[in-house]
Design a protein around this motif. Structure first.
Motif, PDB file in Angstrom:
ATOM      1  N   ILE A   1       3.182 -40.815  -2.629  1.00  0.00           N
ATOM      2  CA  ILE A   1       2.997 -41.446  -3.943  1.00  0.00           C
ATOM      3  C   ILE A   1       1.932 -40.692  -4.734  1.00  0.00           C
ATOM      4  O   ILE A   1       2.112 -40.399  -5.926  1.00  0.00           O
ATOM      5  CB  ILE A   1       2.641 -42.935  -3.786  1.00  0.00           C
ATOM      6  N   CYS A   2       0.831 -40.341  -4.093  1.00  0.00           N
ATOM      7  CA  CYS A   2      -0.228 -39.582  -4.771  1.00  0.00           C
ATOM      8  C   CYS A   2       0.242 -38.179  -5.151  1.00  0.00           C
ATOM      9  O   CYS A   2      -0.096 -37.675  -6.225  1.00  0.00           O
ATOM     10  CB  CYS A   2      -1.461 -39.495  -3.889  1.00  0.00           C
ATOM     11  N   ALA A   3       1.026 -37.553  -4.287  1.00  0.00           N
ATOM     12  CA  ALA A   3       1.535 -36.215  -4.578  1.00  0.00           C
ATOM     13  C   ALA A   3       2.480 -36.238  -5.781  1.00  0.00           C
ATOM     14  O   ALA A   3       2.460 -35.311  -6.607  1.00  0.00           O
ATOM     15  CB  ALA A   3       2.259 -35.648  -3.358  1.00  0.00           C
ATOM     16  N   ILE A   4       3.281 -37.282  -5.894  1.00  0.00           N
ATOM     17  CA  ILE A   4       4.160 -37.407  -7.062  1.00  0.00           C
ATOM     18  C   ILE A   4       3.327 -37.485  -8.331  1.00  0.00           C
ATOM     19  O   ILE A   4       3.624 -36.828  -9.340  1.00  0.00           O
ATOM     20  CB  ILE A   4       5.085 -38.631  -6.918  1.00  0.00           C
ATOM     21  N   GLY A   5       2.260 -38.265  -8.297  1.00  0.00           N
ATOM     22  CA  GLY A   5       1.370 -38.357  -9.456  1.00  0.00           C
ATOM     23  C   GLY A   5       0.737 -37.013  -9.793  1.00  0.00           C
ATOM     24  O   GLY A   5       0.659 -36.630 -10.962  1.00  0.00           O
ATOM     25  N   GLN A   6       0.303 -36.295  -8.782  1.00  0.00           N
ATOM     26  CA  GLN A   6      -0.315 -34.985  -9.014  1.00  0.00           C
ATOM     27  C   GLN A   6       0.693 -33.994  -9.574  1.00  0.00           C
ATOM     28  O   GLN A   6       0.379 -33.222 -10.485  1.00  0.00           O
ATOM     29  CB  GLN A   6      -0.922 -34.448  -7.718  1.00  0.00           C
ATOM     30  N   ILE A   7       1.905 -34.015  -9.059  1.00  0.00           N
ATOM     31  CA  ILE A   7       2.956 -33.125  -9.574  1.00  0.00           C
ATOM     32  C   ILE A   7       3.253 -33.447 -11.030  1.00  0.00           C
ATOM     33  O   ILE A   7       3.420 -32.541 -11.851  1.00  0.00           O
ATOM     34  CB  ILE A   7       4.221 -33.230  -8.696  1.00  0.00           C
ATOM     35  N   LEU A   8       3.316 -34.734 -11.365  1.00  0.00           N
ATOM     36  CA  LEU A   8       3.553 -35.124 -12.760  1.00  0.00           C
ATOM     37  C   LEU A   8       2.426 -34.641 -13.667  1.00  0.00           C
ATOM     38  O   LEU A   8       2.666 -34.182 -14.785  1.00  0.00           O
ATOM     39  CB  LEU A   8       3.711 -36.641 -12.873  1.00  0.00           C
ATOM     40  N   MET A   9       1.189 -34.721 -13.187  1.00  0.00           N
ATOM     41  CA  MET A   9       0.060 -34.271 -14.002  1.00  0.00           C
ATOM     42  C   MET A   9       0.070 -32.752 -14.184  1.00  0.00           C
ATOM     43  O   MET A   9      -0.292 -32.254 -15.251  1.00  0.00           O
ATOM     44  CB  MET A   9      -1.263 -34.712 -13.370  1.00  0.00           C
ATOM     45  N   ASP A  10       0.486 -32.031 -13.145  1.00  0.00           N
ATOM     46  CA  ASP A  10       0.458 -30.568 -13.202  1.00  0.00           C
ATOM     47  C   ASP A  10       1.634 -29.967 -13.950  1.00  0.00           C
ATOM     48  O   ASP A  10       1.517 -28.892 -14.522  1.00  0.00           O
ATOM     49  CB  ASP A  10       0.416 -29.987 -11.789  1.00  0.00           C
ATOM     50  N   THR A  11       2.787 -30.620 -13.925  1.00  0.00           N
ATOM     51  CA  THR A  11       4.004 -29.994 -14.452  1.00  0.00           C
ATOM     52  C   THR A  11       4.502 -30.596 -15.760  1.00  0.00           C
ATOM     53  O   THR A  11       5.421 -30.046 -16.357  1.00  0.00           O
ATOM     54  CB  THR A  11       5.137 -30.068 -13.422  1.00  0.00           C
ATOM     55  N   THR A  12       3.927 -31.702 -16.195  1.00  0.00           N
ATOM     56  CA  THR A  12       4.367 -32.307 -17.456  1.00  0.00           C
ATOM     57  C   THR A  12       3.180 -32.431 -18.389  1.00  0.00           C
ATOM     58  O   THR A  12       2.036 -32.184 -18.009  1.00  0.00           O
ATOM     59  CB  THR A  12       4.969 -33.719 -17.224  1.00  0.00           C
TER      60      THR A  12
END
Length: 117
Positions: free
Chosen positions: A13-24
């Protein structure tokens, strides 16, 4: 094995949030709202219950878990009408909100934030 499931689920769940912050271009508050709303939607379709049974607090502590608690309280309270839906959501999430406020206050007393110059 249960601890592994808890840790991995919370980490995903945290990794999904980090990916969203980094890629969008989504800001952090929008991602937080997205997580809470996703928890509400998953709970509305009774999917989040399966995730909670599998990962316990690995799925219950993050923001989607808060959304699921709000939705669960609202659905149970809706049996008493519109006002019951509102009070049910507040009643279910009151302990979590109270603890967050209390610990936030305690931490603010211990630490001094430094402003950027």
């Amino acid at each position: 094995m249960e601890y592994l499931y808890v840790f991995l689920t919370g980490g995903i769940i945290c990794a999904i949030g980090q990916i969203l912050m980094d890629t969008t271009k989504l800001t952090a508050p929008r991602i937080l709202v997205l997580f809470v709303v996703s928890g509400v939607i998953l709970q509305a379709f009774h999917i989040y219950e399966y995730l909670l049974n599998f990962a316990h607090q690995g799925a219950g502590v993050p923001l989607p878990g808060f959304g699921a608690v709000l939705a669960k309280g609202a659905m149970e309270g809706a049996k008493k009408g519109f006002l019951g839906a509102i009070t049910g959501a507040v009643k279910e999430s009151a302990a979590g909100v109270a603890v967050a406020i209390a610990f936030g206050y305690i931490v603010s007393l211990i630490f001094n934030p430094k402003t950027k110059k």
